[in-house]
Design a protein around this motif. Structure first.
Motif, PDB file in Angstrom:
ATOM      1  N   VAL A 100       6.692   1.993  -6.307  1.00 52.34           N
ATOM      2  CA  VAL A 100       7.297   2.402  -7.511  1.00 52.34           C
ATOM      3  C   VAL A 100       8.791   1.910  -7.762  1.00 52.34           C
ATOM      4  O   VAL A 100       9.047   1.454  -8.858  1.00 52.34           O
ATOM      5  CB  VAL A 100       7.450   3.897  -7.354  1.00 52.34           C
ATOM      6  N   PRO A 101      10.003   1.837  -6.699  1.00 48.06           N
ATOM      7  CA  PRO A 101      10.942   1.240  -7.139  1.00 48.06           C
ATOM      8  C   PRO A 101      11.062  -0.341  -7.529  1.00 48.06           C
ATOM      9  O   PRO A 101      11.853  -0.556  -8.426  1.00 48.06           O
ATOM     10  CB  PRO A 101      11.951   1.399  -5.833  1.00 48.06           C
ATOM     11  N   LEU A 102      10.121  -0.837  -6.685  1.00 52.10           N
ATOM     12  CA  LEU A 102      10.211  -2.226  -7.104  1.00 52.10           C
ATOM     13  C   LEU A 102       9.639  -2.521  -8.548  1.00 52.10           C
ATOM     14  O   LEU A 102      10.121  -3.336  -9.297  1.00 52.10           O
ATOM     15  CB  LEU A 102       9.004  -2.914  -6.224  1.00 52.10           C
TER      16      LEU A 102
ATOM     17  N   LYS B  67       0.834  -1.080   0.166  1.00 48.11           N
ATOM     18  CA  LYS B  67       0.072  -0.027   0.098  1.00 48.11           C
ATOM     19  C   LYS B  67       0.946   1.162  -0.081  1.00 48.11           C
ATOM     20  O   LYS B  67       0.467   2.476   0.056  1.00 48.11           O
ATOM     21  CB  LYS B  67      -0.882   0.211   1.286  1.00 48.11           C
ATOM     22  N   HIS B  68       2.118   0.828  -0.028  1.00 46.71           N
ATOM     23  CA  HIS B  68       3.045   2.358  -0.005  1.00 46.71           C
ATOM     24  C   HIS B  68       3.513   2.562  -1.292  1.00 46.71           C
ATOM     25  O   HIS B  68       4.615   1.794  -1.652  1.00 46.71           O
ATOM     26  CB  HIS B  68       3.912   2.005   1.065  1.00 46.71           C
TER      27      HIS B  68
ATOM     28  N   ALA C 139      10.784  -3.980 -14.063  1.00 42.78           N
ATOM     29  CA  ALA C 139      10.672  -3.443 -15.472  1.00 42.78           C
ATOM     30  C   ALA C 139      12.025  -3.335 -16.155  1.00 42.78           C
ATOM     31  O   ALA C 139      12.224  -3.856 -17.231  1.00 42.78           O
ATOM     32  CB  ALA C 139       9.964  -2.029 -15.665  1.00 42.78           C
ATOM     33  N   TYR C 140      12.992  -3.065 -15.518  1.00 42.77           N
ATOM     34  CA  TYR C 140      14.455  -3.110 -15.956  1.00 42.77           C
ATOM     35  C   TYR C 140      14.764  -4.667 -16.223  1.00 42.77           C
ATOM     36  O   TYR C 140      15.447  -5.073 -17.228  1.00 42.77           O
ATOM     37  CB  TYR C 140      15.358  -2.284 -15.103  1.00 42.77           C
TER      38      TYR C 140
END
Length: 191
Positions: free
Chosen positions: A43-45, A37-38, A50-51
């Motif tokens: 976003v970094p995950l 929920k954070h 994606a990378y």
């Protein structure tokens, strides 16, 4: 035997939820238990995944893709079949003197879906990225432990969830290895 197991489970729950507590964990465990929920964690995950998907080889892409059916399978079977079959009430709804650090939740307790999903993901990732397996399983264990610490699951709920999550990953890997050569013969099979 079952009464003894449930009694021990309740005693362990009180130990982890009420006795083995620390002010820092009182802040950290609610944050960890609901990490999904954070946005600052998600976003970094997503960027990392994606990378890896973009830069990785076909085995990396297959591994990341297999997370989806593994979590879907594990979560559906757990949430719609196992939880309703066992119908175990959460400790925060059935016991007195529970240190409840998050919302109790309305669903059943056994097995823990958080444990199922996180151990399933850890297992799938460990198939390809063995070098970092300890990190994946430590993360999954921390999530599972947080569920007991915050008062919403018994220890047996998270142990059963972990076992089912690992089994779900192996089941999906077996299905993939069986059907991949027939349906996708040009894709390198995942070992």
């Amino acid at each position: 035997m079952l009464d003894y197991l449930l009694s021990t489970d309740t005693s362990l729950f009180h130990f982890f939820n009420s006795t083995l507590t620390f002010p820092f964990f009182d802040w950290l465990m609610p944050y960890i238990t609901d990490y999904h929920k954070h946005i600052e964690l998600i976003v970094p995950l997503v960027i990392i995944l994606a990378y890896l998907f973009w830069k990785g080889n076909s085995l990396t892409r297959i591994t990341l893709f297999l997370i989806i059916p593994t979590v879907v399978f594990g979560d559906i079977v757990n949430s719609f079949i196992l939880k309703h079959y066992f119908a175990r009430i959460r400790p925060c709804a059935s016991l007195e003197n529970v240190r409840l650090l998050v919302s109790c939740g309305s669903g059943f307790s056994f097995p823990s879906s958080h444990a199922v999903n996180n151990f399933a993901i850890a297992t799938i990732l460990s198939f390809k990225f063995k070098k970092y397996s300890f990190i994946y399983f430590l993360f999954a264990f921390t999530i599972a432990y947080s569920r007991v610490y915050v008062g919403v699951h018994y220890p047996l709920d998270v142990v059963a969830g972990a076992i089912f999550g690992v089994c779900s990953a192996y089941f999906i890997k077996f299905i993939w290895n069986y059907f991949q050569p027939k349906l996708f013969p040009n894709i390198i099979p995942q070992s």
